[in-house]
Motif scaffolding. Structure first.
Motif, PDB file in Angstrom:
ATOM      1  N   ASP A 185       1.387  -3.272  -1.076  1.00  0.00           N
ATOM      2  CA  ASP A 185       2.686  -3.783  -0.642  1.00  0.00           C
ATOM      3  C   ASP A 185       3.868  -2.897  -1.024  1.00  0.00           C
ATOM      4  O   ASP A 185       4.786  -2.707  -0.235  1.00  0.00           O
ATOM      5  N   ASN A 186       3.875  -2.374  -2.234  1.00  0.00           N
ATOM      6  CA  ASN A 186       5.019  -1.588  -2.706  1.00  0.00           C
ATOM      7  C   ASN A 186       4.789  -0.083  -2.628  1.00  0.00           C
ATOM      8  O   ASN A 186       5.583   0.697  -3.156  1.00  0.00           O
ATOM      9  N   ASP A 193       5.035  -3.125   2.690  1.00  0.00           N
ATOM     10  CA  ASP A 193       5.561  -4.465   2.951  1.00  0.00           C
ATOM     11  C   ASP A 193       6.582  -4.455   4.087  1.00  0.00           C
ATOM     12  O   ASP A 193       6.680  -5.405   4.860  1.00  0.00           O
ATOM     13  N   ASP A 194       7.312  -3.354   4.210  1.00  0.00           N
ATOM     14  CA  ASP A 194       8.401  -3.223   5.176  1.00  0.00           C
ATOM     15  C   ASP A 194       8.017  -2.411   6.415  1.00  0.00           C
ATOM     16  O   ASP A 194       8.864  -2.127   7.255  1.00  0.00           O
ATOM     17  N   LYS A 198      -1.686  -8.714   7.416  1.00  0.00           N
ATOM     18  CA  LYS A 198      -1.779  -7.511   6.580  1.00  0.00           C
ATOM     19  C   LYS A 198      -2.893  -6.589   7.062  1.00  0.00           C
ATOM     20  O   LYS A 198      -2.749  -5.360   7.018  1.00  0.00           O
TER      21      LYS A 198
END
Length: 492
Positions: free
Chosen positions: A73-74, A93-94, A393
């Motif tokens: 995610d990061n 995540d973005d 995801k």
């Protein structure tokens, strides 16, 4: 007791039995199975999805997701420059992947400079885009800004023909239809729409009729052109336009052949096929030759996996005529609710699908649109289904791995609990199945998708101007550099 493993085993047994039943039915005597009680046109089975689920169930991987995937995610994603342009880094995540849409954005840029040029989008989807929902609004937004008219490529037969407002289609009942959803080895290769049709009735005329719809920019049938495949025998087709009848020959020498009905724009026509039983028929294209054109290739029950069965040579032949600049894959509705939150099997299968797209349409930009929110009842309360985020995801991972753009439709529409709001709050924007959008909701989704794509395009223009200025001069923002915002809902 491991309830999950029992569920997997039970599901695998049922799925295998169902697949075996379908297979054996083809070779057993017809009298055993009555074909009069069930209309086979209403049975849509994505065999590749069933087979993939069975394999995943038998492997008993359950919900296990490896640590690397959990920590994504990061993670910072830094893009390599393409044509001297590099979008800012993103986190997983973005992730939106505008960097991988540069070739599409450049074609839009050239279209702005030269309105006589052309940009084409193929939009593959499931029941979410049935009846041209969502896609027709994306099409209208692009044609409003960049020009163009026409609904694009339309199949001979579609489950949504009766409900589609952008074009009206009527057809005889004696067409033989094969779909990539449930046929692995078609008589002739599938067309770009995932179907192939045959006018195989030698006694009665096989026909299809089109009439322009009432949607903006689709009120005429522009330059109607028939697409058909290769055969050893020639055929005939008669086009009835008003009081006139045009008789033409079908010469199926190439993998993909075209036959223009007439030049310019008409309101309606009927095509009668005779002595054409061996010729694969794919559909008709309607566009005015400039601006943006968007083809809707929706198919109920589709997971996206059947696209991996495309014949790359045939697709390249289609592309030589249609010249696609962006291919959108909008799937997920039919992949949820198989009792697992580990979609690594689907991620792997869709990577194969995207790679087949790249082989079939060299150089085309690819955009992955994730599953929307979907609600399921938990303890008498409707909530976001627990499989939605894991699937989203997985879709983001294969978008990143295949260097595709990505739209997180789940978060775009509001994230957790949003489908409940879209269904229960006024104005209602989704159906009571808490899965599909109504026309108001589909228009809002189409606008949201267009807005995200357009935001990337406006960023591209700024980066392009900076590149062309040598990167040293400040970039002055003009009116054309401002982001166009389309209202994402419909007033009462």
């Amino acid at each position: 007791m491991n309830t999950k493993s029992y569920f997997f085993q039970s599901f695998a047994i049922v799925a295998l039995a169902f697949i075996a039943f379908i297979g054996f039915k083809q070779v057993l005597p017809n009298k055993i199975f009555s074909d009069t009680k069930v209309d086979p046109k209403n049975i849509l089975i994505d065999r590749l999805l069933l087979e993939s689920v069975v394999k995943d169930s038998l492997s008993q991987n359950g919900d296990s997701i490896n640590e690397d995937e959990q920590n994504l995610d990061n993670e910072e994603i830094i893009f390599d420059a393409s044509e001297g342009i590099e979008f800012p880094s993103e986190t997983f995540d973005d992730y939106k992947g505008y960097q991988y849409l540069i070739s599409f954005y450049e074609k839009l840029y050239q279209l702005e400079k030269n309105p006589q040029s052309k940009v084409r989008i193929a939009y593959y989807g499931d029941s979410m885009t049935d009846g041209d929902l969502i896609v027709q609004d994306i099409r209208m937004n692009y044609q409003e800004r960049f020009g163009g008219s026409g609904v694009g490529f339309v199949s001979i037969i579609s489950e949504s023909s009766a409900s589609r407002g952008s074009v009206k289609t009527l057809f005889s009942k004696n067409w033989k239809t094969q779909s990539y959803l449930n046929v692995k080895r078609p008589i002739s290769p599938f067309g770009v729409n995932g179907h192939v049709f045959f006018a195989n009735d030698k006694t009665n005329t096989t026909w299809v009729q089109y009439e322009a719809g009432r949607n903006k920019f689709s009120t005429t049938l522009d330059n109607p052109t028939l697409f058909y495949g290769k055969s050893s025998k020639k055929g005939n087709v008669s086009f009835i336009i008003g009081k006139d009848t045009l008789r033409k020959n079908l010469v199926p020498n190439n993998l993909v052949n075209t036959l223009k009905v007439t030049s310019g724009s008409i309101k309606a026509f009927k095509a009668n096929f005779t002595q054409s039983d061996s010729i694969p028929i794919y559909g008709f294209n309607f566009d005015n030759g400039s601006g943006v054109h968007v083809d809707n290739f929706s198919q109920r029950g589709n997971s996206g996996l059947p696209i991996s069965m495309f014949n790359a040579s045939v697709m390249q032949a289609f592309n030589n005529n249609l010249k696609y600049d962006l291919i959108v894959l909008h799937y997920g509705t039919n992949v949820l609710n198989y009792g697992t939150k580990n979609y690594s099997w689907y991620q792997k299968g869709m990577k194969k699908t995207v790679n087949k797209i790249k082989e079939s349409f060299p150089g085309v930009s690819i955009l992955i649109v994730s599953t929307a929110d979907k609600s399921t009842k938990y303890d008498l309360e409707m909530k976001t289904d627990s499989a939605v985020v894991p699937l989203m995801k997985a879709q983001k991972r294969y978008a990143l791995e295949t260097e595709s753009g990505f739209v997180n439709l789940y978060t775009l529409m509001g994230g957790d609990g949003s489908m409940v709001k879209w269904t229960d709050e006024s104005p209602v924007r989704a159906n009571k199945d808490y899965t599909h959008f109504n026309q108001r909701g589909a228009k809002a989704i189409g606008n949201l998708l267009y807005n995200q794509l357009n935001k990337g395009y406006e960023q591209y223009k700024v980066l392009r101007e900076k590149r062309d200025a040598g990167g040293d001069k400040p970039v002055r923002k003009t009116k054309t550099d401002s982001v166009t915002v389309i209202k994402d809902s419909i007033d009462e």
